[in-house]
Every structure is written in structure tokens, then in C-alpha cells.
Motif scaffolding. Structure first.
Motif, PDB file in Angstrom:
ATOM      1  N   ASP A  61      -5.259  -0.922   6.884  1.00 11.58           N
ATOM      2  CA  ASP A  61      -5.477  -2.308   6.467  1.00 11.58           C
ATOM      3  C   ASP A  61      -4.449  -2.681   5.397  1.00 11.58           C
ATOM      4  O   ASP A  61      -3.775  -1.829   4.827  1.00 11.58           O
ATOM      5  N   ASP A  62      -4.309  -3.961   5.144  1.00 12.56           N
ATOM      6  CA  ASP A  62      -3.309  -4.452   4.196  1.00 12.56           C
ATOM      7  C   ASP A  62      -3.500  -3.867   2.798  1.00 12.56           C
ATOM      8  O   ASP A  62      -2.529  -3.556   2.112  1.00 12.56           O
ATOM      9  N   GLU A  63      -4.732  -3.711   2.364  1.00 16.75           N
ATOM     10  CA  GLU A  63      -5.005  -3.176   1.033  1.00 16.75           C
ATOM     11  C   GLU A  63      -4.479  -1.742   0.913  1.00 16.75           C
ATOM     12  O   GLU A  63      -3.856  -1.379  -0.085  1.00 16.75           O
ATOM     13  N   LEU A  65      -2.080  -0.330   2.773  1.00 12.55           N
ATOM     14  CA  LEU A  65      -0.618  -0.369   2.831  1.00 12.55           C
ATOM     15  C   LEU A  65      -0.027  -0.788   1.492  1.00 12.55           C
ATOM     16  O   LEU A  65       0.951  -0.211   1.014  1.00 12.55           O
ATOM     17  N   THR A  66      -0.637  -1.791   0.869  1.00 10.87           N
ATOM     18  CA  THR A  66      -0.169  -2.267  -0.433  1.00 10.87           C
ATOM     19  C   THR A  66      -0.260  -1.150  -1.471  1.00 10.87           C
ATOM     20  O   THR A  66       0.675  -0.922  -2.239  1.00 10.87           O
ATOM     21  N   GLU A  67      -1.365  -0.441  -1.485  1.00 13.15           N
ATOM     22  CA  GLU A  67      -1.551   0.650  -2.451  1.00 13.15           C
ATOM     23  C   GLU A  67      -0.541   1.765  -2.202  1.00 13.15           C
ATOM     24  O   GLU A  67      -0.005   2.351  -3.144  1.00 13.15           O
ATOM     25  N   MET A  68      -0.263   2.070  -0.939  1.00 15.48           N
ATOM     26  CA  MET A  68       0.720   3.110  -0.610  1.00 15.48           C
ATOM     27  C   MET A  68       2.109   2.717  -1.120  1.00 15.48           C
ATOM     28  O   MET A  68       2.822   3.535  -1.694  1.00 15.48           O
ATOM     29  N   VAL A  69       2.490   1.458  -0.911  1.00 16.14           N
ATOM     30  CA  VAL A  69       3.791   0.976  -1.381  1.00 16.14           C
ATOM     31  C   VAL A  69       3.857   1.075  -2.904  1.00 16.14           C
ATOM     32  O   VAL A  69       4.857   1.526  -3.474  1.00 16.14           O
ATOM     33  N   LYS A  70       2.782   0.684  -3.574  1.00 19.53           N
ATOM     34  CA  LYS A  70       2.752   0.740  -5.036  1.00 19.53           C
ATOM     35  C   LYS A  70       2.915   2.179  -5.528  1.00 19.53           C
ATOM     36  O   LYS A  70       3.738   2.446  -6.412  1.00 19.53           O
TER      37      LYS A  70
END
Length: 98
Positions: A61-63, A65-70
Motif C-alpha cells: 500500500d502507499d503508506e 511504500l512511503t515508509e520504505m522510501v523514507k
């Protein structure tokens, strides 16, 4: 030197390919496995790089993916670990001037 048997299972195609490689090297499959076992025991490490291959069918999910990028950006030193919650990666990086 006392020898012992080690048994494990492999699928048929993998075993056939392994046997072929051993044959091409001019040794038996048993000798090739013995080389591997001896090297691991001596070096206390696997003699090649082992990586996890992501399941291509897995979707995040987007959340997530966002956390992984961070996390990756923090680990690479691209952004500070300031505990800021990031809800929009593009907006966050744009705010940092990237």
C-alpha cells in the motif's frame, strides 16, 4: 578422519543442472557439495552473496511504500532522521529542495 552422511532434498531439475555443472568441472556432485560444505565450515560464511528476491506479485500500500522510501533515504544520509511523519514523499522531498 571420520566421515558422515548429509542428506537433503532438491527438486529434480535443480539436481540435474547441478550434476551437469559438476560434470563440466570434472568432479562428482558429491565432491562439489563437499567443497561448499568445507568452505562454509572453514570461513564461517556463505561463499557467495545471498539476497532476498522480492515476490513480484506482492503489492504494498502507499503508506508502506512511503515508509520504505523514507527509511532508505535516512539510511543513505539523504534526509535526517528527525522523526517527522511523511505522508507525501514528493511533497517532502520538494520541501527539502530536491
Amino acid at each position: 578422519m571420520t566421515t558422515v552422511s548429509m542428506n537433503f532434498k532438491a527438486d529434480k531439475d535443480t539436481k540435474l543442472k547441478f550434476d551437469k555443472v559438476a560434470n563440466q568441472l570434472g568432479i562428482s556432485s558429491s565432491a562439489l557439495l563437499n567443497l561448499f560444505v568445507t568452505r562454509v565450515a572453514r570461513d564461517e560464511a556463505i561463499p557467495f552473496k545471498v539476497e532476498v528476491t522480492p515476490d513480484k506479485s506482492m503489492t504494498l500500500d502507499d503508506e508502506s511504500l512511503t515508509e520504505m522510501v523514507k527509511v532508505m533515504a535516512i539510511e543513505k544520509g539523504l534526509i535526517p532522521d528527525d522523526g517527522t511523519e511523511i505522508t507525501d514523499v514528493d511533497k517532502y522531498f520538494k520541501g527539502l529542495g530536491y
